[in-house]
Design an enzyme around this catalytic site. Sequence first.
Site, short mmCIF file in Angstrom:
data_model
loop_
_atom_site.label_atom_id
_atom_site.label_comp_id
_atom_site.label_asym_id
_atom_site.label_seq_id
_atom_site.Cartn_x
_atom_site.Cartn_y
_atom_site.Cartn_z
N ARG A 166 4.72 2.47 -12.65
CA ARG A 166 5.44 1.31 -12.13
C ARG A 166 6.13 0.56 -13.26
O ARG A 166 7.30 0.16 -13.12
CB ARG A 166 4.50 0.38 -11.38
CG ARG A 166 5.25 -0.76 -10.68
CD ARG A 166 4.32 -1.77 -10.01
NE ARG A 166 3.46 -1.18 -9.01
CZ ARG A 166 2.75 -1.91 -8.15
NH1 ARG A 166 2.81 -3.24 -8.17
NH2 ARG A 166 1.97 -1.33 -7.27
N GLU B 68 10.21 6.46 -7.94
CA GLU B 68 8.90 6.56 -7.30
C GLU B 68 7.90 5.99 -8.28
O GLU B 68 7.80 6.47 -9.42
CB GLU B 68 8.56 8.01 -6.97
CG GLU B 68 7.22 8.16 -6.26
CD GLU B 68 6.81 9.61 -6.08
OE1 GLU B 68 5.58 9.86 -6.14
OE2 GLU B 68 7.68 10.47 -5.89
N CYS C 158 0.48 11.91 -6.62
CA CYS C 158 1.03 10.63 -6.17
C CYS C 158 0.54 10.27 -4.78
O CYS C 158 0.67 9.11 -4.36
CB CYS C 158 2.55 10.67 -6.22
SG CYS C 158 3.27 12.18 -5.55
#
Length: 530
Positions: free
Chosen positions: A240, A260, A297
């Site tokens: 992130r 993503e 993920c």
Amino acid sequence: MSRTAPVLIAGGWRQACDAIGSFHAENPATGEAIDGDFPVSGPTDIEAALAAASVVAAELAATAPERIAAFLDAYADGIDAANAELAVLAHAETGLPRDTRLAKVELPRTSGQLRQAAVTVRNRSWTQPVVDTAAGLRTHLAPLHKPVLVFGPNNFPYAFNAIAGSDFASAIAARNPVIAKAHPAHPHTSRRLAEIAHAALLASGLPAAAVQMLYHFDSTLGLRLCGDSRLGAIGFTGSRAAGLAIKDAADRAGIPVYVELSSVNPVFLLPGALAERGAALAEEFFTSCTMGSGQFCTNPGVVIVPSGVDGEAFVEAARERFAAAPAGVLFSRGVLDHLVRSVDALRAAGAHCLAGGQRGDGPGHRYQPTLLSVDAAAFLANPIALQTEAFGPVSLLVRAEGVDSMAALAAAFEGNLTGTIYRAGDGRDDDAWQRVAAALRPRVGRLIGNRMPTGVAVSAAMNHGGPYPSTGHPGFTAVGMPAAIRRFAALHCYDHVPDPLLPPELRDRNPGGLPRLVDGRWSEADLGSA
């Protein structure tokens, strides 16, 4: 500095011009260095790659779709032919199982999605033609006429590799040049893939600079590149923090960026499902959470369990499996250090450790399968901290008091790639399913019934995306053609342009039978035909 592996720039392999350092891959299972040095590129190489891609962007945009498709097919064939070699390289660099994961699953997925992209290129379905005959307007999706920069992640050395994965295939399918930034965790694998791609590119007659690859560059130069207006778009899969920094740089330059970022993929176990098959669900959960050492993920990072006898039996069965399992090998020292910090953060937020919670013994980078627990009230009091993504074989159990509590928990989640709800087969959970799903549905890209979230099918119907902060845009997917291609396209409108001057998808004749929205109705016919 010693001689390093060549970079692929401007149509050929050459030594880095101004490398500011070098690095080597490491075997995560042993911690030992793998022979071979790779350059950390400086500004000259980055500028050369961007300039070369910009020069060929218009040529590639004007290339016949059949030549693009031929390249994608040839590249897929080359990957299949090198399956055994590639599996050995990636196994050494990632610690992932050579046969069961790499050779038999991920490599076929990678070549398969390249071929799916080729099919979509040939049938032009990604272009979405729309015709309004009364207004004299015709619209479709078209190439960006600019390069696409792709950042590859560490957890899929093939299927998301910057030089071979879905972002790469999507950008090329939309007829855009690609500058691939390989992940430093698997440079040998990326180099071999780039060699196969380059050979297929030359054989297909596409511009030689349409595909380029740099192994690594520092974050300052990378952010400068992400803010260069010569780029058409950026694809990124990773942390992130890194993704948001890239997004900030791109946003200030007006560059579309598809990131993503992170996801805890909540799993809700309804009471009837636990009563019906609790032991099997505990095994399914454990397998999903520890598969690939949890480095997916879509790993089930938070599981909501109803209180009561069945819930406690599930928790104990899961705890026993986690406690008995050996430590998993993580991709790198950086992944291990980040996981340690994440588990510490979850504990500081109130989670209690039921199993694991420590670095593993033995060589390399290992962490124990870890099960944490917290009650619903504590989770709702501190939901952001308790949704910290722990990238590894770690999951947080949240104990809920009834369906009202489960619905409240569902409403407290941030955006995620997936959300799962398990229900009983006899229908006794259906009302509860509806209530939980109503709160969960807006917060996930893919709502899953009675399956753990780990698998991602390469399908036109797949959504591998979701609301922020799982991605930067809830309307796009990184997996599945043709939708993934549309991220790297521009909407082109033609207003009263004569038919011979229109792109083939928008002309009166429709020899390929492409579905087009004509005056509000889907049609595959030529315009003006009966």
